[in-house]
Design a protein around this motif. Sequence first.
Motif, PDB file in Angstrom:
ATOM      1  N   ARG A 810       0.804  -1.218   0.000  1.00 44.34           N
ATOM      2  CA  ARG A 810       0.000   0.000   0.000  1.00 44.34           C
ATOM      3  C   ARG A 810       0.842   1.275   0.000  1.00 44.34           C
ATOM      4  N   LYS A 811       2.042   1.212   0.586  1.00 46.77           N
ATOM      5  CA  LYS A 811       2.822   2.431   0.750  1.00 46.77           C
ATOM      6  C   LYS A 811       4.304   2.155   0.553  1.00 46.77           C
ATOM      7  N   VAL A 812       4.949   2.994  -0.253  1.00 44.82           N
ATOM      8  CA  VAL A 812       6.394   2.968  -0.437  1.00 44.82           C
ATOM      9  C   VAL A 812       6.924   4.367  -0.188  1.00 44.82           C
ATOM     10  N   ILE A 813       7.942   4.469   0.655  1.00 45.38           N
ATOM     11  CA  ILE A 813       8.582   5.745   0.953  1.00 45.38           C
ATOM     12  C   ILE A 813       9.967   5.719   0.322  1.00 45.38           C
ATOM     13  N   CYS A 814      10.271   6.705  -0.512  1.00 46.80           N
ATOM     14  CA  CYS A 814      11.552   6.719  -1.203  1.00 46.80           C
ATOM     15  C   CYS A 814      11.977   8.155  -1.486  1.00 46.80           C
ATOM     16  N   ASP A 815      13.192   8.312  -2.015  1.00 48.52           N
ATOM     17  CA  ASP A 815      13.669   9.619  -2.430  1.00 48.52           C
ATOM     18  C   ASP A 815      13.083   9.977  -3.791  1.00 48.52           C
ATOM     19  N   LYS A 816      13.144  11.249  -4.113  1.00 44.93           N
ATOM     20  CA  LYS A 816      12.633  11.707  -5.401  1.00 44.93           C
ATOM     21  C   LYS A 816      13.302  10.989  -6.558  1.00 44.93           C
ATOM     22  N   GLU A 817      14.631  10.778  -6.438  1.00 46.01           N
ATOM     23  CA  GLU A 817      15.341  10.182  -7.565  1.00 46.01           C
ATOM     24  C   GLU A 817      14.981   8.716  -7.782  1.00 46.01           C
TER      25      GLU A 817
END
Length: 849
Positions: A810-817
């Motif tokens: 449901r959710k992935v947290i990552c950097d913009k790149e």
Amino acid sequence: MSVDFVGAAVGTAFGELFVQVKGVVKTIALFREQLEKIESTLDSIVPIMKNIDEYNRRMDCKDMGQIQDLINDGKDMVEKCLKIKAIQLCKRYKYSKKLTKFDERLAKEFQITLPLLTVKNTVAILEGVEVTGVEVKEVGKDVKEMGGNVNEIRGGVDEIGRGMKELLNFMHSNSGAQQSALELSDLAVPEAPDFIVGSEVEASLRKLKGRLLEEGVSVIVVTAPGGCGKTTLVAKLCHDADIEGKFHKNIMFIRVSKKLNLTDIVQKMIQHKNFPVPTIETEDSAVQYLQQLLEKIGQNPVLLVLDDVWTESKSFLDKFVFKKIKDYKIVVTSRYEFPDVDFVHHLNPLNEGEALQLFRRSVTITDRSMFVQDDLLEKVVNRCKGLPLALTVVAKSLRGRDPSFWKTKLLDWSESRSLLRSDSDVLDCLRKSLDDLDGEIKERFLDLSSFPEDRKIPTTALIDMWVELYKLDFSGVRAIADLNKLVYRNLADLVVTGKDSNEDEDKCYSTHYAMQHDLLRELAILECNEGEVEKRERLILDLTGNNFPDWWSEQKQPTVDARLVSISTDKTFSRPWPDLQLPKAEALVLNFETNIQTKTYALPEFIEKADKLKVLIVTNYSFSPAELHNFHVIGSNLRRMRFERLTVPFLSMGKRRLRSLQKISFFMCNISQTSTSDNPKISDAIPNLVELHIDYCNNLMALPDDICEIKPLKRLSITNCHYLSALPEQIGQLVSLEVVKLNSCTNLSQLPDSIGTLQNLMSLNISDCLSLSTLPNQIGQLVNLKSMNMRGCSRLSKLPRSIMKLRNLRKVICDKENEGLWEPLQTTLKSLNIIASEEEEANLDWLND
């Protein structure tokens, strides 16, 4: 838009970047090497910008908008570097590389020839970031990209690798390194509210600000009664734009407890400025090191805040005064006056109108008016003596109540007299506000006094206590709700140090801390100490030296019925523990400091006979870790243990039989004692463990394989352990695992393939695992995985194809790149929410206060 106009815009942007870099290159020590290189490149570009013909020749056929974007990116990057702290290793590594790449691009666009990257420069870059897990081949790759001859400097790169290894060994063997950067917490300026009532406060801010900005006046004392807002005032002062502009990173805010430890304070100050922390054995040596530090950083203005200094600490204050250091200011807050200092400022309580304004603001939930007579309200406000703490606590005890309750309580308070043996009526006001607390919430309030004055209380420690004492849910959700009720009533403050979006979902709360005002703690202790010692629900003891209370030292085997016992000792404590019978104790909190000679702490022998003890919390508040002795007294009925800043025999504790233990936490501990095949298995010692938390334990290199035999384990949290390089291959045997947190394990290079068999895993956090370049193909088998945090995984550039099988993600947290890695999957994973940002990482530099 015309080319000429764009060119002018480029020139303006360049000028702004030039001034910005020139202004900060001497103040940002963390990125000085990179910024100096950019400064040199900009210096080379200045003649080009001034010579219009040369400028046009160089810029011919170039996309001017692209060049302007590049320069604007550089401005943004430098601005972000101003906000990065010394402890933020991941950010430092990331932005050091970004600055280097920006310098390359800048030189390329303006056709400036860069010199060959020398071994000296490369070492300087690595020393600037002090990050573990950086492979030498990455350095070689960067050098090649910059046009250097890799063969020519390969020997130098090998030398860098050896130097990095030595550097890391030094970092982790140094006693100060065990504090990691968390010890900076003592020196972080606390947040100040945006809204402060009172013309007196505004006038005080202006006056104090003027004193700090002018020459001379090296020591300022802000004095007022307890609860008058001294700390809030000074915190607001430190956050003033002009004050921050003058003192920059040289503002240090130290809470001074009644038990002073000068050597620890000086060590924290040295660490805060990112210098190697020496071993300091005496106060005289501490003063010498302090002077050396101030002389070194005193080339720029320095502001030191000593908060809540007691009257008997005048000699302590004198040790911080060095008149010859220019632009070195000290601000002291105290309930007492120090008449022989340079300037004393008296902060007066609020006047009647301001007190009413604060009261009304604190009590109001909606805009509806209060159904009480003004004269009755004024009487209650007057009893608070204009003290903001009393006003807000009393007001919030009425918030949301019906009019009849208001009238009854206000009438009662307006007619009451002081019930406490104290020279301040504020305690009476505060005590009255406790009378109407829900019984359970009042119990929680009193429990906060188990921890030392002016210290941040780990929420995880409160959860451990409250879950067992009050039979709450195992995860602690209800405990957090109860803490928030105290915060709502202004009976405690809650500080959240991290921005981890998974924190609440994981229910780990490792970045949540509570604080209690010293007056509120005094009130709680007064409540706890009512009645005969033997019959109290809580036993709160604050021992100085070897001075035990008479009832304890004079009886051979005193018996106390308390369910919660808290014993605090200072660094002069050395005497063996006298006997004590605790037949009903369910939670024991031990707070201590060690002296530089011993660095040891022995658990009391009486623990062994406390058959009902379920929770043990042992915290060392000294700068250096202490070796824990008498581990054998820990009983088999314990369900939760928490150790902080200790050397604990965890990995070789197989001989213990703690079959009831369900949760164990290590914070900034040494836990990697030798574990051999001759030792019994840890899984035999703690077969029913449900949660294992290991945080900032830098000597942890590996977990024993037999941990994977603990079948009930549901939560495995190993964070900020920079030497951990791998997890056991058998981790897939932990079939009950629901949460795995591995954030900031910077040397962790891979996840075991067997992780795919963790069918119950719902949350995986690998944020800031700098060395992690791939995910196992088997990750797609985590059919119940709902959330994943991979922010800061700078080397993770591709995902395995099996990732598409994570139907419940449901959710992935990552950097913009890295956002682009996940976006194509949204067509398959319909419910996937990608949270990508370039926000600053969690700032941990205030944590250990």
